[in-house]
Design a protein around this motif. Structure first.
Motif, PDB file in Angstrom:
ATOM      1  N   PRO A 156       3.625  -4.992   6.351  1.00  0.00           N
ATOM      2  CA  PRO A 156       4.681  -4.313   7.109  1.00  0.00           C
ATOM      3  C   PRO A 156       6.047  -4.653   6.522  1.00  0.00           C
ATOM      4  O   PRO A 156       6.233  -5.717   5.928  1.00  0.00           O
ATOM      5  N   ALA A 175       8.070  -0.794   9.871  1.00  0.00           N
ATOM      6  CA  ALA A 175       7.088   0.215   9.485  1.00  0.00           C
ATOM      7  C   ALA A 175       6.184  -0.302   8.376  1.00  0.00           C
ATOM      8  O   ALA A 175       6.326  -1.424   7.892  1.00  0.00           O
ATOM      9  N   VAL A 176       5.241   0.540   7.986  1.00  0.00           N
ATOM     10  CA  VAL A 176       4.520   0.397   6.727  1.00  0.00           C
ATOM     11  C   VAL A 176       4.847   1.651   5.911  1.00  0.00           C
ATOM     12  O   VAL A 176       5.187   2.694   6.475  1.00  0.00           O
ATOM     13  N   ASP A 194       3.927   4.759   4.226  1.00  0.00           N
ATOM     14  CA  ASP A 194       2.796   5.672   4.384  1.00  0.00           C
ATOM     15  C   ASP A 194       2.582   6.522   3.135  1.00  0.00           C
ATOM     16  O   ASP A 194       1.462   6.844   2.768  1.00  0.00           O
ATOM     17  N   GLU A 225       5.890   4.037  11.582  1.00  0.00           N
ATOM     18  CA  GLU A 225       6.260   2.969  12.518  1.00  0.00           C
ATOM     19  C   GLU A 225       5.138   1.943  12.657  1.00  0.00           C
ATOM     20  O   GLU A 225       3.955   2.294  12.738  1.00  0.00           O
ATOM     21  N   TYR A 226       5.527   0.658  12.697  1.00  0.00           N
ATOM     22  CA  TYR A 226       4.557  -0.433  12.827  1.00  0.00           C
ATOM     23  C   TYR A 226       4.852  -1.212  14.097  1.00  0.00           C
ATOM     24  O   TYR A 226       5.959  -1.715  14.287  1.00  0.00           O
ATOM     25  N   THR A 241       3.189  -4.306  16.436  1.00  0.00           N
ATOM     26  CA  THR A 241       2.156  -5.330  16.544  1.00  0.00           C
ATOM     27  C   THR A 241       1.481  -5.258  17.906  1.00  0.00           C
ATOM     28  O   THR A 241       2.022  -4.685  18.865  1.00  0.00           O
TER      29      THR A 241
END
Length: 232
Positions: free
Chosen positions: A111, A123-124, A126, A152-153, A155
């Motif tokens: 991330p 985010a990551v 994509d 969007e990331y 947890t």
């Protein structure tokens, strides 16, 4: 009047083997876009001309933009008064592309946090497209445009601490906390404490006072909730 400095965007790695690494880029786009979608399921009903749409779940935000890297303008441009780049375009292209690779510690791509001025987006990456438009005589890239899509990331901890509102037309499971009672749970879930009977019946409770902290209870759906899931 002093010339306003062009701020740089940064991509910070949040976890994994390269945690804390900051990658900076020249950033002066004409636009960037946010996108969010919802998932719906088509439910065919005999005798109807079209199926009913039933909400399934919400998707994550997507941030898309173009980022600019340039060895020629960066060291001599206005951004150099704020911070001169230590890594050339070739190195930063490798670092950013590496964010799509599986991290050896996480067993998944890491991330990241994207920052530009007041914008902050966890985010990551994509999707990544690279277009190199200028080279050194030996073929080393010196200018590149990146088309980047950030997903969007969130947890698990964050989602549990900041739960999004759920529809009342789906069954749910809730844990009994402290002095919770069926009346309080019915009030929270249905805005009506008198609906405690619905919860008691769904959990085969003869005595509504039998529940204890840490017990899990099934919260049944409402019979005719509002929205696309309404019964005919």
């Amino acid at each position: 009047m002093a010339r306003e400095q062009l701020r740089k965007a940064t991509i910070t790695v949040l976890a994994g083997a390269n945690k804390g690494k900051v990658i900076s880029v020249l950033f002066n786009p004409s636009e960037y876009s946010f996108e969010r979608t919802n998932a719906y399921k088509s439910v065919p009903i005999p005798g109807l001309g079209t199926p009913l749409l039933q909400f399934v779940n919400g998707e994550l935000d997507t941030l898309a933009m173009e980022l600019f890297l340039d060895d020629y303008t960066d060291p001599e441009g206005p951004t150099s008064r704020e911070r001169t780049e230590r890594e050339p375009v070739k190195a930063r292209l490798k670092d950013i592309s590496g964010l799509l690779e599986i991290d050896r510690d996480l067993h998944a791509p890491p991330p990241v946090r994207f920052n530009w001025g007041p914008m902050e987006f966890t985010a990551v990456i994509d999707k990544l497209g690279r277009k190199v438009t200028k080279f050194h005589p030996d073929g080393t890239p010196t200018r590149a445009t990146l088309s980047v899509s950030f997903k969007e990331y969130r947890t698990l901890r964050r989602q549990l601490e900041e739960p999004r509102r759920e529809s009342a037309d789906k069954s749910k499971r809730r844990v009994v906390v402290g002095s919770d009672s069926l009346w309080l749970m019915a009030s929270r879930e249905y805005d009506d404490p008198g609906e405690w009977v619905r919860i008691a019946e769904a959990n085969d409770l003869d005595d509504p006072r039998e529940i204890l902290p840490c017990d899990w209870l099934l919260i049944p759906p409402m019979e005719n909730p509002g929205g696309t899931g309404d019964a005919l």
